[in-house]
Design an enzyme around this catalytic site. Sequence first.
Site, PDB file in Angstrom:
ATOM      1  N   PRO A 198     -85.189 -40.507  76.832  1.00  0.00           N
ATOM      2  CA  PRO A 198     -84.661 -39.439  75.985  1.00  0.00           C
ATOM      3  C   PRO A 198     -85.147 -39.484  74.544  1.00  0.00           C
ATOM      4  O   PRO A 198     -85.293 -38.445  73.904  1.00  0.00           O
ATOM      5  CB  PRO A 198     -83.134 -39.662  76.058  1.00  0.00           C
ATOM      6  CG  PRO A 198     -82.915 -40.331  77.370  1.00  0.00           C
ATOM      7  CD  PRO A 198     -84.117 -41.213  77.570  1.00  0.00           C
ATOM      8  N   PHE A 211     -86.344 -36.505  82.382  1.00  0.00           N
ATOM      9  CA  PHE A 211     -87.397 -35.621  82.895  1.00  0.00           C
ATOM     10  C   PHE A 211     -88.089 -36.230  84.116  1.00  0.00           C
ATOM     11  O   PHE A 211     -89.304 -36.083  84.292  1.00  0.00           O
ATOM     12  CB  PHE A 211     -88.438 -35.293  81.812  1.00  0.00           C
ATOM     13  CG  PHE A 211     -87.861 -34.795  80.512  1.00  0.00           C
ATOM     14  CD1 PHE A 211     -86.794 -33.901  80.496  1.00  0.00           C
ATOM     15  CD2 PHE A 211     -88.382 -35.220  79.297  1.00  0.00           C
ATOM     16  CE1 PHE A 211     -86.251 -33.449  79.302  1.00  0.00           C
ATOM     17  CE2 PHE A 211     -87.849 -34.758  78.090  1.00  0.00           C
ATOM     18  CZ  PHE A 211     -86.782 -33.878  78.100  1.00  0.00           C
ATOM     19  N   THR A 243     -89.105 -36.360  87.806  1.00  0.00           N
ATOM     20  CA  THR A 243     -89.245 -35.569  89.024  1.00  0.00           C
ATOM     21  C   THR A 243     -88.834 -36.415  90.229  1.00  0.00           C
ATOM     22  O   THR A 243     -89.248 -37.560  90.358  1.00  0.00           O
ATOM     23  CB  THR A 243     -90.689 -35.074  89.177  1.00  0.00           C
ATOM     24  OG1 THR A 243     -91.055 -34.310  88.017  1.00  0.00           O
ATOM     25  CG2 THR A 243     -90.839 -34.206  90.414  1.00  0.00           C
ATOM     26  N   GLU A 251    -103.000 -39.321  86.949  1.00  0.00           N
ATOM     27  CA  GLU A 251    -101.952 -38.330  86.711  1.00  0.00           C
ATOM     28  C   GLU A 251    -102.487 -37.151  85.910  1.00  0.00           C
ATOM     29  O   GLU A 251    -102.196 -35.981  86.228  1.00  0.00           O
ATOM     30  CB  GLU A 251    -100.776 -38.965  85.963  1.00  0.00           C
ATOM     31  CG  GLU A 251     -99.654 -37.969  85.678  1.00  0.00           C
ATOM     32  CD  GLU A 251     -98.485 -38.577  84.915  1.00  0.00           C
ATOM     33  OE1 GLU A 251     -97.547 -37.830  84.603  1.00  0.00           O
ATOM     34  OE2 GLU A 251     -98.515 -39.787  84.639  1.00  0.00           O
ATOM     35  N   ARG A 279    -104.112  -0.758  92.954  1.00  0.00           N
ATOM     36  CA  ARG A 279    -103.298  -0.008  91.989  1.00  0.00           C
ATOM     37  C   ARG A 279    -104.153   1.081  91.332  1.00  0.00           C
ATOM     38  O   ARG A 279    -105.224   0.790  90.774  1.00  0.00           O
ATOM     39  CB  ARG A 279    -102.763  -0.967  90.927  1.00  0.00           C
ATOM     40  CG  ARG A 279    -102.133  -0.321  89.715  1.00  0.00           C
ATOM     41  CD  ARG A 279    -100.805   0.317  90.033  1.00  0.00           C
ATOM     42  NE  ARG A 279    -100.070   0.616  88.821  1.00  0.00           N
ATOM     43  CZ  ARG A 279     -99.057   1.467  88.765  1.00  0.00           C
ATOM     44  NH1 ARG A 279     -98.665   2.099  89.847  1.00  0.00           N
ATOM     45  NH2 ARG A 279     -98.428   1.677  87.621  1.00  0.00           N
ATOM     46  N   GLY A 322     -95.446  -3.709  84.640  1.00  0.00           N
ATOM     47  CA  GLY A 322     -94.023  -3.959  84.853  1.00  0.00           C
ATOM     48  C   GLY A 322     -93.745  -4.791  86.092  1.00  0.00           C
ATOM     49  O   GLY A 322     -92.782  -5.568  86.130  1.00  0.00           O
ATOM     50  N   THR A 382     -97.933 -34.658  76.236  1.00  0.00           N
ATOM     51  CA  THR A 382     -98.110 -33.336  75.634  1.00  0.00           C
ATOM     52  C   THR A 382     -99.537 -33.151  75.124  1.00  0.00           C
ATOM     53  O   THR A 382    -100.270 -34.114  74.883  1.00  0.00           O
ATOM     54  CB  THR A 382     -97.149 -33.149  74.449  1.00  0.00           C
ATOM     55  OG1 THR A 382     -97.513 -34.081  73.411  1.00  0.00           O
ATOM     56  CG2 THR A 382     -95.700 -33.369  74.857  1.00  0.00           C
TER      57      THR A 382
END
Length: 388
Positions: free
Chosen positions: A130, A158, A160, A243, A269, A341, A366
């Site tokens: 933490p 955090f 997993t 990783e 579309r 949309g 990060t």
Amino acid sequence: MNSMYFSEEHNLFRKSLQDFLQKEVVPHIEKWEQTGIIDRFIWKKFGDMGFFGINYPEAYGGMNLDLFYTVILLEELQKINSGGFAAAIWAHVYLAMTHLNAEGDEAIKQKYLAPSIAGDKIGCLCITEPFGGSDVAGMRTTAVKQGDHYVINGSKTFITNGVLSDYLIVAAKTTPELGNKGISIFVLDRDMAGVSATKLDKLGWRASDTGEIAFDNVKVPIQNLMGEADKGFSYIMQHFSLERLIMGINAHARAEFALEYALKYMSEREAFGRTIDKFQALRHSIADLYSDLEVNKIFNYTIAARLNNGEYVVKEATMSKLKSTKMADEVIYQCLQFLGGYGYMEEYPMARLLRDSRLGPIGGGTSEILREILAKIIIDKKEYKPAT
């Protein structure tokens, strides 16, 4: 498929995996996304198919195959549009099990690695804290040796598979005064007294259980120490290459999925009397996005080949995660825009893709931390070496 890296056997494996995922996993994805709980039966089915043992020794039920089978597994997991399910699988196979295989002794491998390959046990890796985030060396969890066991106190977050896993690979300081040179790695059973977990609510990866884990005077047998005492930091650093490459591969695969979906949508579309893939502004945007994707994908493949050959690729794997996760976020953001949309609607895949992708530049280090690591390598000439 690129024949430089993928053989006919690889391609057959990919087709088999695609069929398995469509039959056994896709029908359950919406339920798992809503409940945040992946049913236990699918783990056993993965084990029975051998998917957990791709890179692991045959002695424990694995297949000892090359890293490009792993690349295929990671890519196809991204293309069923559940980043949470994919994360639960690869966190088990390539975070927890990597440590079992590399640092576990024979008894640990028999007790934990073999049933992990079989799909009978699920693991998680507990490093982040933490107060620490990417600061591994600053961890506060301690393991104090007392006779024939260690007593572990502290917390992780955090994580997993942090709530529903059967065992935990835990990093703790055994000699705190040594800083990062005083960290050790342990394997703990979920049912050990003093282990508790709280499930966290997340923006994305909703199918996976992400937990905050507390250790309150947990008595761990000395036999559960993995590798050598106080060598844990070097073990962790060594496995970070895999990783980070995994997260880079995940990123290019989900970007590819997003682009393929957007192109199909755009070809159907119509606006102002023609399909929207005929408008120059959109066509040129697609060209740029595909170019960015391909550059990252081929770079990731070259790193996978080098890692498969035993090279220490900490710099390149760090670059992979840094650049590929940024690329994926940009590609998916633009692909959602292509759908207008409908891209904002949950019944279409882009909303979930956007949420799930956003963890890429955060988890596993990060982007800010990765840039500093690369700066140290490039500018300060810092050398990262394998654990000895």
